[in-house]
Scaffold this active site. Sequence first.
Site, short mmCIF file in Angstrom:
data_model
loop_
_atom_site.label_atom_id
_atom_site.label_comp_id
_atom_site.label_asym_id
_atom_site.label_seq_id
_atom_site.Cartn_x
_atom_site.Cartn_y
_atom_site.Cartn_z
N THR A 46 0.83 -1.21 0.00
CA THR A 46 0.00 0.00 0.00
C THR A 46 0.86 1.26 0.00
OG1 THR A 46 -1.72 -1.21 1.19
CG2 THR A 46 -1.89 1.19 1.19
N TYR A 134 3.79 -12.71 5.35
CA TYR A 134 2.75 -12.01 4.58
C TYR A 134 2.46 -12.81 3.33
CZ TYR A 134 0.54 -8.11 1.97
OH TYR A 134 -0.30 -7.32 1.24
N LYS A 162 0.23 -12.10 8.19
CA LYS A 162 -0.83 -11.34 7.52
C LYS A 162 -1.29 -12.19 6.35
CE LYS A 162 -1.78 -7.21 4.77
NZ LYS A 162 -1.23 -5.97 4.16
N ILE A 204 -4.84 -5.97 9.19
CA ILE A 204 -3.95 -4.98 8.58
C ILE A 204 -4.71 -4.41 7.39
CG2 ILE A 204 -1.74 -4.53 7.46
CD1 ILE A 204 -0.50 -6.71 9.12
#
Length: 297
Positions: A46, A134, A162, A204
Site C-alpha cells: 500500500t 505475509y 498477515k 492490517i
Amino acid sequence: MSLSGLITALATPFRADGALDPDGWQRLLHLQLEGGVHGVVVAGSTGEAATLTDAEYDLLLASAVERIGGRIPVMAGTGLSGTAKTIEQTRRAAALGASHALVVTPPYVRPTQAGLIAHYRAVADQGGLPVVLYNVPGRTGCDMQPETVAELASHPNIVGIKEAVGDTGRVQALLALRSPQFAVLSGDDGTAARSIRAGIDGLISVGSNVLPGAYRRMCELAAAHDHEATESWDARLQPFHDFCGVEPNPIPVKALLRRIGIGHDLRLPLLPLSASHHAAADHLAGDIAALEALSSH
C-alpha cells in the site's frame, strides 16, 4: 508489543511532482494516532515500497518511529525477491527502529513451499527483527500454504502472519496455529469482521488510511463478539471495502486521501484513479468525517 486489533498499511503521500510529501506523511501519522489504531505498516505494498529510494524508505520509517514508536508497533515492509536482499532490508529497518518486519513471500520468483521455509528461517535468524509472514498470492504469484505456516510458526522469531486470502477454509486452518506467540492477522478488509469474530487477532487494513476510527471500531466490536454492532459497522464500511478494490491498491485509497488533503498522485507504473470512478470517490470522501465522528461515540 502485541499484534492485534487494527493495524493500518500506510499509503505513502507524494506531491504533484512525484516527490515524497513529508508534510502529508506527518498528517497521515497524526490521523492514525487520532483514530486510535493499534499499529502501522510503513513501506508495504500500500505504501508503494517498490518505488521508494533507500533515502525515502529511511525517512518514512525513521519519522514514523520518532512520531509513534514505543506507543504502538511500527512494522516495516522488508520483503524482496531474494533472501539476501530481504535480510539486508530487514537489518536496515531494525537499525531505524522498526518493531517488526512484515515480509511478503518473494515476488515473481515463485519458490516452492520448502524454499519459503528456508527463506523465512534465514530472515528470522539473521534479520534482527521479529518477522510477520505475509501471504498475498494475487500480487506475488506464490501462495504460502497453511502447512508451511505451521512449520514456520514454531520459530521463536516468527511471530505472526498477515493472510490476504480471506476464504473460510484458509482462516480456519490458520486459527489452529494462533497462540500468544503467533498472531493471525487478516489482510482483507472485506472479510476481516467475520474472521475476527471467528478468532483471529486483527486486521492490517487499507481503508483505515482514511477511516482509522471506523475500522478500529469494527475490529473492536468483532473481537468483543458484539455481532449486531459489528455487522452494522461492517455494512457502513462495505462501500469503502468495495471501492478500495475497483482498481489495484493503492490507487483508490490514495484518491480518497487526496480528497481529504493528504498527498497527491502515485508513481509509475501506477496511474491515478480512472475518471469513471471519480464520482464514487467524491461521494465516499463526503462520508468520511461523519463516520469518524460516529466511531468515537
